[in-house]
Motif scaffolding. Structure first.
Motif, PDB file in Angstrom:
ATOM      1  N   ALA A 187      17.287  -0.475   4.407  1.00  0.00           N
ATOM      2  CA  ALA A 187      16.208  -1.237   4.607  1.00  0.00           C
ATOM      3  C   ALA A 187      15.463  -1.353   6.302  1.00  0.00           C
ATOM      4  CB  ALA A 187      16.722  -2.696   4.102  1.00  0.00           C
ATOM      5  N   LEU A 188      16.390  -1.612   7.023  1.00  0.00           N
ATOM      6  CA  LEU A 188      15.958  -1.724   8.417  1.00  0.00           C
ATOM      7  C   LEU A 188      15.048  -0.404   8.822  1.00  0.00           C
ATOM      8  CD1 LEU A 188      16.055  -3.196  11.011  1.00  0.00           C
ATOM      9  CD2 LEU A 188      18.201  -2.003  11.481  1.00  0.00           C
ATOM     10  N   ASN A 189      15.666   0.561   8.208  1.00  0.00           N
ATOM     11  CA  ASN A 189      14.726   2.075   8.691  1.00  0.00           C
ATOM     12  C   ASN A 189      13.465   1.865   8.226  1.00  0.00           C
ATOM     13  OD1 ASN A 189      17.182   3.360   9.774  1.00  0.00           O
ATOM     14  ND2 ASN A 189      17.648   4.418   8.087  1.00  0.00           N
ATOM     15  N   ASP A 190      13.155   1.434   7.235  1.00  0.00           N
ATOM     16  CA  ASP A 190      11.829   1.108   6.588  1.00  0.00           C
ATOM     17  C   ASP A 190      10.913  -0.077   7.247  1.00  0.00           C
ATOM     18  OD1 ASP A 190      11.805   3.124   4.592  1.00  0.00           O
ATOM     19  OD2 ASP A 190      11.696   1.987   3.040  1.00  0.00           O
ATOM     20  N   LEU A 191      11.612  -1.093   7.569  1.00  0.00           N
ATOM     21  CA  LEU A 191      11.173  -2.122   8.405  1.00  0.00           C
ATOM     22  C   LEU A 191      10.563  -1.453   9.716  1.00  0.00           C
ATOM     23  CD1 LEU A 191      10.641  -5.161   8.430  1.00  0.00           C
ATOM     24  CD2 LEU A 191      12.637  -5.227  10.002  1.00  0.00           C
ATOM     25  N   VAL A 192      11.343  -0.573  10.483  1.00  0.00           N
ATOM     26  CA  VAL A 192      11.006   0.057  11.682  1.00  0.00           C
ATOM     27  C   VAL A 192       9.984   1.003  11.505  1.00  0.00           C
ATOM     28  CG1 VAL A 192      11.772   1.735  13.641  1.00  0.00           C
ATOM     29  CG2 VAL A 192      13.347  -0.140  12.941  1.00  0.00           C
ATOM     30  N   ALA A 193      10.009   1.427  10.348  1.00  0.00           N
ATOM     31  CA  ALA A 193       8.771   2.417   9.938  1.00  0.00           C
ATOM     32  C   ALA A 193       7.467   1.618   9.551  1.00  0.00           C
ATOM     33  CB  ALA A 193       9.138   3.337   8.800  1.00  0.00           C
ATOM     34  N   GLY A 194       7.706   0.313   9.238  1.00  0.00           N
ATOM     35  CA  GLY A 194       6.522  -0.600   9.132  1.00  0.00           C
ATOM     36  C   GLY A 194       6.392  -0.427   7.356  1.00  0.00           C
ATOM     37  N   GLN A 195       7.209   0.120   6.559  1.00  0.00           N
ATOM     38  CA  GLN A 195       7.173   0.150   5.219  1.00  0.00           C
ATOM     39  C   GLN A 195       7.194  -1.203   4.408  1.00  0.00           C
ATOM     40  OE1 GLN A 195       5.950   3.125   3.862  1.00  0.00           O
ATOM     41  NE2 GLN A 195       5.909   3.617   6.009  1.00  0.00           N
TER      42      GLN A 195
END
Length: 323
Positions: A187-195
């Motif tokens: 989830a954090l990876n997608d937050l960093v990616a702006g998803q």
């Protein structure tokens, strides 16, 4: 004759149990972490496991068993042989909340033996970097202005991030659209990616990305600031008073594990948490080590039961559904 045989067997078992404990462990121990690798639970388990092997004399292997907000991994531990070689790592979500949401096929209290309460951390409200808000009040205004409910990442229904999101909704009055993942690491990876827009996340999971400037942090869900990130205000200071939640973790073993083995695992974990190097690693993640009087198996068992009594009515009232 039959009674005599049973009596002899009972006597042999009484003698054998301490003997088993004395040679324990004789091969590697598996810690089942019910979330994806790279997340906060995984990080804590690996830090503690690395230090515990010095006390136990055997390697502690972390096995990530994901799915259903951690209930699949916990179930695997429940069904394991009660010999001390399978340890269940979990937290408020897996060992409390899931019992109010899922048809588990096991009892979180009756089918597990508590070992030790582990470090806890408050949650932290974070957003993707391109959100224009610089303060929590500005974030709330931005979220309210969205034409569609803002997206919030979680580790699944009933996970710590989901429960925290429900509280966020209740206190702020802002409706969220939850996006479930197999752990808050993804989830954090997608937050960093702006998803996705936000996560009400474990401080230990997000703090390094906050420091790196890849996401924005607004407040921690505690009454005091986190020592390792003193510049981040509390929710009370930032304008969302009352959103208090601490995500605690613990270790359990299958029901029927000999008391002597539980005691050895407990002692190894307590020794690990008292190691200055380990303490620094945990504190750098924003984690708070429990006081000494809370580090017994009995203390974890009592705490888990108290948390079930507190959270189950709240979760059931929110009518949380499994996707």
């Amino acid at each position: 004759m039959r009674k005599l045989v049973l009596a002899v067997l009972a006597a042999v078992l009484v003698v054998a149990r301490p003997a088993l404990a004395q040679i324990y462990p004789s091969h590697p121990i598996t810690i089942i972490v019910p979330f994806a690798a790279g997340g906060p639970s995984d990080a804590v388990a690996r830090i503690l496991g690395e230090r515990m092997k010095r006390s136990l004399g055997e390697v502690l292997l972390v096995e990530n068993v994901t799915g259903a907000a951690g209930s699949i991994g916990v179930g695997r531990a429940v069904r394991a042989k009660p010999d001390g070689y399978t340890v269940s790592f979990g937290h408020l979500g897996t060992h409390v909340a899931n019992g109010a949401i899922y048809k588990l096929g096991y009892d979180l209290v009756a089918d597990l033996e508590p070992v030790v309460l582990l470090p806890s951390n408050p949650m932290i409200i974070v957003s993707k970097k391109d959100v224009p808000a610089k303060s929590l009040k500005e974030l709330l205004a931005w979220l309210k202005s969205r034409p569609q409910p803002p997206t919030a990442g979680t580790a699944g229904a009933g996970s710590g991030s989901h429960i925290a999101g429900l509280y966020f909704e209740k206190v702020s009055g802002i409706k969220l659209q939850y996006v479930p993942y197999r752990g808050t690491g993804p989830a954090l990876n997608d937050l960093v990616a702006g998803q996705i827009d936000i996560i009400v996340d474990q401080t230990s999971n997000s703090i390094n990305q906050v420091r790196a400037g890849t996401i924005r942090a607004y407040a921690v869900t505690d009454t005091k600031r986190v020592e390792s990130a003193p510049d981040i205000p509390t929710v009370d200071e930032a304008g969302l008073a009352g959103l208090h939640m601490t995500l605690w973790s613990g270790l359990w073993v299958p029901k029927g594990t000999p008391e002597e083995i539980v005691a050895r695992l407990n002692a190894a974990a307590v020794e690990a948490m008292s190691d200055p190097a380990v303490k620094k690693q945990l504190e750098d993640l924003g984690l708070q080590i429990p006081p000494k009087d809370q580090l017994t198996p009995e203390a974890l068992g009592a705490w888990q039961k108290a948390e079930i009594a507190k959270w189950w009515p709240i979760i059931k009232a929110a009518n949380v559904k499994v996707d």
